[in-house]
Each structure stands twice: as C-alpha cells, then as structure tokens.
Design an enzyme around this catalytic site. Structure first.
Site, PDB file in Angstrom:
ATOM      1  N   HIS A   1       0.835  -1.208   0.000  1.00  0.00           N
ATOM      2  CA  HIS A   1       0.000   0.000   0.000  1.00  0.00           C
ATOM      3  C   HIS A   1       0.871   1.261   0.000  1.00  0.00           C
ATOM      4  CE1 HIS A   1      -3.597   2.332   1.636  1.00  0.00           C
ATOM      5  NE2 HIS A   1      -2.603   3.111   2.050  1.00  0.00           N
ATOM      6  N   GLU A   2       1.841   1.305   0.886  1.00  0.00           N
ATOM      7  CA  GLU A   2       2.660   2.522   0.994  1.00  0.00           C
ATOM      8  C   GLU A   2       3.523   2.733  -0.248  1.00  0.00           C
ATOM      9  OE1 GLU A   2       1.832   4.531   3.162  1.00  0.00           O
ATOM     10  OE2 GLU A   2       0.799   3.226   4.555  1.00  0.00           O
TER      11      GLU A   2
ATOM     12  N   HIS B   1       1.575   4.570  -2.798  1.00  0.00           N
ATOM     13  CA  HIS B   1       1.628   6.032  -2.651  1.00  0.00           C
ATOM     14  C   HIS B   1       2.957   6.582  -3.184  1.00  0.00           C
ATOM     15  CE1 HIS B   1      -2.041   6.267  -0.386  1.00  0.00           C
ATOM     16  NE2 HIS B   1      -1.574   5.663   0.679  1.00  0.00           N
TER      17      HIS B   1
END
Ligand SMILES: [Zn+2]
Length: 326
Positions: A242-243, A246
């Site tokens: 997920h990170e 980003h």
C-alpha cells in the site's frame, strides 16, 4: 477470509499468512485532512513541502489523532497540476530519442531501525525482509490476482541501525526527519524503506513523488506488519504494498469520496470512505460498481486486499516517467 485468490501462491512462496483473528473495533478512524503537507512555499516557485509525509495506512479502530493521508481537494489539484507540469517538462527535454521506461526494477534499501537488539526492540530477522520483497514482487506483477504493473523490486541492502532516539518512528517528528536525512541512499529511483515500531494507530506512511528529491522521500512501515510479523490482521506485508503505491503516486481508492474525480483512476469504483476489515457487498456511492475493498489502496485487512487495477498500473508508470526515471 478466502477472498484472496492466490493465497496458496503466497504460502507456497514461504510467506506466512495470519492465523490470528483478534476482533478489532469497527469504529471508523477520524479523518483529519493533512492541512499543510502540500501547501506552496510563500512566493516560492519550487514547492518543497516542509512536511512531505503524504499518506498512511491506519489500523481498524486505530486512534490516530493525526491522519496524514487523506488529501484535501486543493492538495489533489496541486498534485495533479504538478504531475502535468512534470510531464510537460520531460516531453520538452526529450526530443523523441528517449523512450519512456515500460518496465522498471526498483532498488530497495531497507533501514531496520532498532531500539536495541531484542525483537521487541525492532530486531526483526532478515527472512521477514526478504519475504516483504517477495510480497511486493507478487503484488506488483499481478501474481496475487490484480493487474500486471511495470514494477519489480530488488533488495540491494539491509542497513541495521540501533538508535533509541529514532524509535519508535513518529510520523512528522524532527527525529524522523533527522533519521531520514542521515540514512537515505540513492537517487529518485531508489526505494528507501524504514522499518520500526511507529506512531500508535498507524501501520505506515509514504511520500508522494516530487520533482525535486527530498531527503524525506521514502516509505515507513511498521516492522511487525511484514510477513511473519506479530501485528494481527496486518502481517502479510500489504502495508508495504500500500505505501509503495503512494510512493508511486497512487491515492486511496476512497480519495474524494463519491466525486467524479475520486482517486484519478477510472477503473476503481468510487468509495465514500475507507473500508476496514473485509466487508461483503459494501457499496457506498451511487455510481456503478461495488466499493473496491480488495484493492491495495483501501484500508482493509491484508487477507482481503490483493489487487491493483490496470488504471492504477498506468498511473504509476506515468508518474515514474515523470518523476523517478533517470
Ligand atoms: Zn494510504
């Protein structure tokens, strides 16, 4: 939960899956927009956010007072304008001889921040880090059931640092800035991954790409969220997935709520708010499509999320060529 189609693939690859089933509160986490993360410097032409932390992942029921990730509409507008400017700048620099990259192997420098040499003090084994790299490669190659992206990950270094003043890693703190400016390695294309205990209620956070490389560029992830870690429901490595999303310029699937622009990706159905745990049939917007709860850019359990979409893959590659390619 049985929703990840290729869970067996992960198990075969030696990645532990969670067997814990602690019940966490379903209370939604208060959402506080990051007011200053992307405000322009007064009179400045080169925007260098004082606090470049852009996005985080929070636990279900997490009591994060400060949620750095949900950007305001103005912040989104600014970021999208910056991406367009970066693409124009690249296009003018390239006279047609340079072909944008279609496949990318990202070198990963892992910084293991430790309070001491105990496991509780952050001393996780190398095997967990290697499993995290495997999880990233599975997720970004489409092996877990999502779209194939351009990205692969190669572990280049594990850097262990015992420094109690950097532990836990507190989002937005001067200690975090000091840690990153001391440790960060490589160019814009190098993923610096910082592991440690982190701000209570958060699982991790990341910076979005910028035209000028910041010493804060990188991803912070809760050490026990790695595969084989002790964090209930979030220990299959998808906080890292997920990170890194980003870091490659993806927003949350619930960015902008039910508005048409949403997360800037056409093939992720609109979603009014983050989804937690692993809900069935969640549908929070009247636009077509159920909420994308299985997308890596939502807030559901690791066992629930297993995919990026083709639109997200395209957005990441566009941003790579605009920001991180050499
Ligand atoms: Zn996030």
């Amino acid at each position: 939960m049985g929703l990840r189609p290729n869970l067996l693939t992960r198990r075969a690859a030696g990645v532990a899956s969670t067997t814990l089933a602690l019940l966490l509160s379903t209370a939604a986490v208060g959402v506080a927009p990051a007011a200053s993360a992307f405000s322009a410097a007064p009179g400045g032409t080169c925007v260098e956010p004082a606090d470049a932390h852009a996005d985080a992942r929070v636990k279900a029921g997490g009591a994060a007072k400060h949620e750095p990730n949900e950007l305001t509409a103005a912040q989104i507008k600014e970021r999208e304008a910056d991406l367009a400017a970066a693409l124009r700048e690249r296009a003018s620099r390239r006279t047609g001889a340079v072909v944008p990259l279609a496949t990318v192997t990202i070198p990963v420098v892992v910084h293991v921040i430790q309070e001491n040499n105990t496991r509780a003090g952050g001393n996780i084994p190398d095997s967990m880090i290697q499993s995290q790299i495997t999880v990233l490669n599975q997720a970004y190659s489409g092996a877990t059931g999502g779209a194939v992206t351009a990205f692969a990950f190669q572990l280049s270094k594990i850097n262990r640092v015992v420094n109690p003043s950097w532990y836990p890693i507190l989002e937005g703190s001067s200690a975090e800035r000091s840690m990153k400016s001391s440790l960060r390695e490589g160019g814009k294309n190098t993923l610096n991954l910082y592991l440690g205990d982190v701000t209570p209620g958060l699982l991790g956070w990341a910076t979005f790409p910028q035209q000028r490389l910041s010493s804060t560029d990188g991803v912070v992830v809760l050490n026990e969220s790695l595969p084989g870690g002790t964090e209930p429901n979030y220990n299959q490595g998808d906080t890292g997935t997920h990170e890194v999303g980003h870091w490659l310029n993806l927003y949350h699937t619930f960015q902008g709520g039910c508005s048409a622009s949403g997360d800037g990706v056409a093939d992720t159905p609109a979603e009014a708010s983050p989804a937690y745990q692993c809900p069935t049939g969640r549908n929070t917007c009247s636009a077509a499509g159920l909420d994308p709860i299985t997308n890596f850019m939502d807030y559901t359990y690791d066992s629930c999320m297993y995919q990026f979409t083709p639109g997200q893959a395209s957005r990441m590659l566009t941003a790579w060529n605009a920001y991180r390619a050499a």
